[in-house]
Motif scaffolding. Structure first.
Motif, PDB file in Angstrom:
ATOM      1  N   LEU A 295       0.880  -1.152   0.000  1.00 47.77           N
ATOM      2  CA  LEU A 295       0.000   0.000   0.000  1.00 47.77           C
ATOM      3  C   LEU A 295       0.925   1.211   0.000  1.00 47.77           C
ATOM      4  N   TRP A 296       1.051   1.867  -1.147  1.00 45.24           N
ATOM      5  CA  TRP A 296       2.114   2.846  -1.374  1.00 45.24           C
ATOM      6  C   TRP A 296       1.865   4.157  -0.648  1.00 45.24           C
ATOM      7  N   VAL A 297       2.878   4.626   0.063  1.00 44.22           N
ATOM      8  CA  VAL A 297       2.832   5.926   0.724  1.00 44.22           C
ATOM      9  C   VAL A 297       3.512   6.958  -0.163  1.00 44.22           C
ATOM     10  N   VAL A 298       2.834   8.078  -0.410  1.00 45.10           N
ATOM     11  CA  VAL A 298       3.426   9.199  -1.134  1.00 45.10           C
ATOM     12  C   VAL A 298       3.363  10.437  -0.249  1.00 45.10           C
ATOM     13  N   ASN A 343       0.126  -0.735 -13.142  1.00 49.08           N
ATOM     14  CA  ASN A 343      -1.179  -1.150 -12.638  1.00 49.08           C
ATOM     15  C   ASN A 343      -1.975   0.087 -12.237  1.00 49.08           C
ATOM     16  N   PRO A 344      -3.003   0.459 -13.017  1.00 41.83           N
ATOM     17  CA  PRO A 344      -3.777   1.669 -12.698  1.00 41.83           C
ATOM     18  C   PRO A 344      -4.572   1.565 -11.411  1.00 41.83           C
ATOM     19  N   ASP A 345      -4.759   0.343 -10.892  1.00 46.30           N
ATOM     20  CA  ASP A 345      -5.510   0.158  -9.647  1.00 46.30           C
ATOM     21  C   ASP A 345      -4.615   0.098  -8.420  1.00 46.30           C
ATOM     22  N   THR A 346      -3.332   0.431  -8.583  1.00 47.28           N
ATOM     23  CA  THR A 346      -2.418   0.479  -7.445  1.00 47.28           C
ATOM     24  C   THR A 346      -2.994   1.385  -6.354  1.00 47.28           C
ATOM     25  N   GLN A 347      -2.903   0.929  -5.094  1.00 45.96           N
ATOM     26  CA  GLN A 347      -3.490   1.653  -3.969  1.00 45.96           C
ATOM     27  C   GLN A 347      -2.447   2.550  -3.296  1.00 45.96           C
ATOM     28  N   PRO A 371      -8.921   8.526  -6.867  1.00 45.46           N
ATOM     29  CA  PRO A 371      -9.849   7.663  -6.101  1.00 45.46           C
ATOM     30  C   PRO A 371      -9.160   6.518  -5.374  1.00 45.46           C
ATOM     31  N   THR A 372      -7.915   6.200  -5.748  1.00 44.71           N
ATOM     32  CA  THR A 372      -7.204   5.119  -5.059  1.00 44.71           C
ATOM     33  C   THR A 372      -6.453   5.635  -3.823  1.00 44.71           C
ATOM     34  N   LEU A 373      -6.459   6.943  -3.583  1.00 49.06           N
ATOM     35  CA  LEU A 373      -5.673   7.540  -2.503  1.00 49.06           C
ATOM     36  C   LEU A 373      -6.461   7.568  -1.194  1.00 49.06           C
TER      37      LEU A 373
END
Length: 692
Positions: A295-298, A343-347, A371-373
């Motif tokens: 679950l990627w943190v930016v 992957n465009p659905d990456t969270q 919307p995934t953020l």
């Protein structure tokens, strides 16, 4: 017939009750029962995921503890006799339809077998641990609670057994083991110590670990840390810390260029943005190449737990310009992840911690419109309640929200004894959840050393699965029953409440419905004792406690409000507050003594560790600060002053010795790593008073 209670979650649909056979049934009834004995085979499909197999081996171990006989793991369905069937999805056509939604699971009886079924990998893992907890009686924190299995020849259950657990109400449910001065060295003592926290997380039905990869070796190209690999092996989602967006702390900047690229590190500056992006991309590729579920943190921050302008010397001075850079860098991080994962659905999630929270509240930064953020808000520092940024959010927001709550806080918070409590946790999350039309998407609690927070972590896990119907009072009764037995569960649940309410509220609440908003936790006691001791021989000052040098909000370090304590100074407030708190903690400790004597022998150690010893510890800390403050306000010529200083030292020794009573079994060396509270430093400060 003694009926076992299914109390793990309120949305468990129990269509029939599990029963231990306590007396002789008629032949007709006995033919309908299912008898589990030692050696019962466990069927698992040969293509089950490795994390599921790890949980199956835990089930194998649980069964052996009860029955003293090993259950064989088989890949062909047994043709006759009782068996356990572990299956993911629709691979087995049983009595009930297979569950299908995210992490949902079921345990049911089916023609002489017990089916343990999950909708997906973690659903099956949760089903396995549900069987262990609800049928065998293994509590989630068994390793941390000195739990012992009750030996049995057999267990008889109804052939109508059906436990059906729906999807969790909060999708990502995380722990963050941060500030691990006790936990980290203890982990190294054995493989079990190193891994049991992950098993406990899954038994509590958590699904995410927040971790940072500073232990990674950049010389091992495209590697991840051993702990990150371990999190993957257990089937948990990985997410990184607020100082490590993209799993890339700038602590690793020099190592990357020296060890991975074999070159001289460029200056870490905004002018070298291409090199910064290369560093980020490499770290993203490490995660992707190792097939880590991330679950990627930016979010853009500096080296360590600091704003980027502490690290990047060419950072602008204005907050407007700083906010623009954060927005720009965050967008670039987001794009790099999508470029690498394809992957465009990456969270994704972002974390509004410290300066980012302030900048958001002031309108200087703007979250990505994606919307995934998940927008992860953070409780205020030092005293944990919703911060200004989340307070300002419209109540009808459409944002996906997350929340980070501290059970443990390293400079002024709870560390050696739990203090925030599950009621305060619940109030925080209820407030945040009401800010969006969408269900809360992410939760994380910081409890670095884990052991002190077993009950609090359990409460958070229960709430995040079954958010709407969770009640802390009901949870505590269930928890007390599970770990200490039904006979004294109500009394123990009340004692937990008394314990948390004994903490000194050094300032009255100014946030609605937060009666324990400002509380004096053990690291505040340690800091106050040291600060007064260092100034003891310099002449009396009625307000000797000062903020930390880097404190960003004036008065936040201690939060002592003399007027709220019927006093006109810090010392007056301390004396009033610690007297009252000491009396209340001592009453809790004495009540715990009475309960302790009547508990079964196998329940006594954990009761002492989790409630009785912390009550005595906090009593002695209050006595310590009280006696020191009384001595401090005395004239040097007063003969009672030295006596009170010696009492202070004795109080601290008693506090330390109280903690030692919790060192047993696998925790014999638990306090060897103590550096955050730092008993030795505090003793030196107190002994220095008598040298002058």
């Amino acid at each position: 017939m003694k009926i076992m209670k299914f109390s793990h979650f309120k949305n468990i649909k129990i269509l029939s009750l599990l029963a231990f056979v306590m007396f002789q049934y008629s032949c007709n009834t006995r033919n309908q029962d299912l008898v589990i004995k030692g050696g019962i085979p466990i069927y698992v499909a040969s293509d089950e995921a490795k994390p599921v197999m790890k949980a199956v081996r835990d089930l194998q171990r649980d069964l052996e503890k009860f029955f003293g006989k090993t259950s064989e793991i088989v890949n062909e369905l047994p043709k006759d006799g009782p068996s356990l069937i572990v299956v993911t999805g629709k691979k087995y056509k049983g009595k009930y339809p297979a569950v299908e939604e995210w992490e949902s699971h079921q345990v049911y009886a089916d023609n002489g077998a017990i089916v343990i079924n999950g909708a997906d990998m973690r659903g099956t893992i949760f089903a396995i641990y549900t069987f262990s907890e609800e049928i065998l009686g293994v509590p989630p924190f068994w390793y941390y609670s000195a739990w012992e299995a009750e030996k049995k020849d057999e267990i008889t259950i109804s052939n109508d057994l059906n436990i059906n657990i729906k999807s969790p109400e909060v999708k990502y449910r995380a722990w963050f083991p941060n500030d691990t001065d006790l936990f980290a060295p203890w982990r190294k003592l054995s493989r079990e110590n190193s891994e049991m926290w992950l098993e406990a997380a899954l038994r509590c039905k958590m699904n995410t670990m927040e971790w940072f990869d500073d232990e990674r070796d950049y010389a091992d190209k495209y590697s991840v840390s051993p702990t990150t690999r371990l999190i993957k092996e257990y089937g948990l989602v990985n997410t990184s810390h607020h100082h490590s967006p993209l799993n890339a702390s700038f602590h690793g900047w020099n190592d990357y260029w020296k060890k991975t690229k074999d070159t001289v590190p460029p200056e870490l500056s905004l002018a070298n943005v291409k090199q910064v992006e290369e560093f980020w991309r490499y770290n993203v590729e490490c995660i992707v190449r190792n097939d880590i579920n991330m679950l990627w943190v930016v979010g853009f921050r500096g080296s360590g737990d600091h704003p980027f302008w502490y690290t990047f010397k060419d950072a602008p001075e204005s907050m407007t310009a700083r906010g623009e850079i954060i927005d720009k860098m965050t967008k670039r991080q987001h794009d790099i992840v999508l470029e690498v994962t394809e992957n465009p659905d990456t969270q994704f999630r972002t974390i509004f911690y410290n300066e980012l929270s302030d900048l958001l509240a002031q309108g200087y930064i703007h979250p990505l419109n994606d919307p995934t953020l998940i927008r992860t808000y953070v409780a205020t520092r030092r005293d944990h309640y919703p911060n200004n940024d989340i307070q300002q959010l419209d109540d009808n927001s459409d944002a996906r929200l997350g929340y980070y709550f501290n059970y443990q806080f390293n400079s002024t918070g709870s560390h050696l004894a739990a203090g925030e409590g599950p009621w305060k946790m619940e109030k925080n999350y209820r407030y945040v959840a009401e800010k969006s039309n969408k269900p809360l998407a992410y939760s994380v609690v910081n409890a670095g050393n884990i052991r002190e927070y077993v009950m609090e972590l359990s409460a958070n896990a229960a709430m995040m699965w079954d958010f709407d119907s969770y009640s802390t009072d009901s949870f505590l009764k269930d928890f007390s029953t599970k770990y200490f037995g039904e006979e004294q569960a109500s009394e123990i649940a009340k004692l937990y409440s008394d314990y948390y309410n004994s903490y000194w509220k050094s300032k009255e609440a100014d946030f609605e419905n937060f009666d324990r908003q400002y509380i004096f936790l053990d690291l505040r006691y340690r800091r106050a004792i040291q600060d007064i001791a260092k100034k003891f021989n310099d002449g009396y000052k009625s307000n000797p406690l000062e903020d930390l040098s880097n404190e960003q909000v004036k008065g936040r370090t201690y939060r002592i409000e003399p007027e709220d304590n019927g006093a006109d100074s810090q010392i007056g407030a301390i004396i009033t507050g610690t007297k009252k708190a000491a009396d209340e903690f001592l009453k809790v400790a004495h009540d715990a003594d009475a309960i302790y004597k009547n508990l079964p022998n196998d329940k006594q150690p954990f009761f002492n560790d989790n409630l009785r010893a912390p009550a005595y510890f906090m009593y002695y800390l209050n006595q310590c600060l009280l006696h020191l403050s009384q001595a401090y306000q005395m004239d040097d010529s007063n003969p009672d002053q030295k006596k009170l200083v010696n009492n202070t030292i004795e109080d601290l020794e008693n506090a330390k010795e109280t903690l030692k009573t919790t060192e047993h079994g696998v925790f014999l060396r638990w306090y060897e790593g103590d550096r955050v509270f730092g008993f030795d430093r505090v003793f030196r400060s107190l002994n220095d008073i008598n040298k002058n």
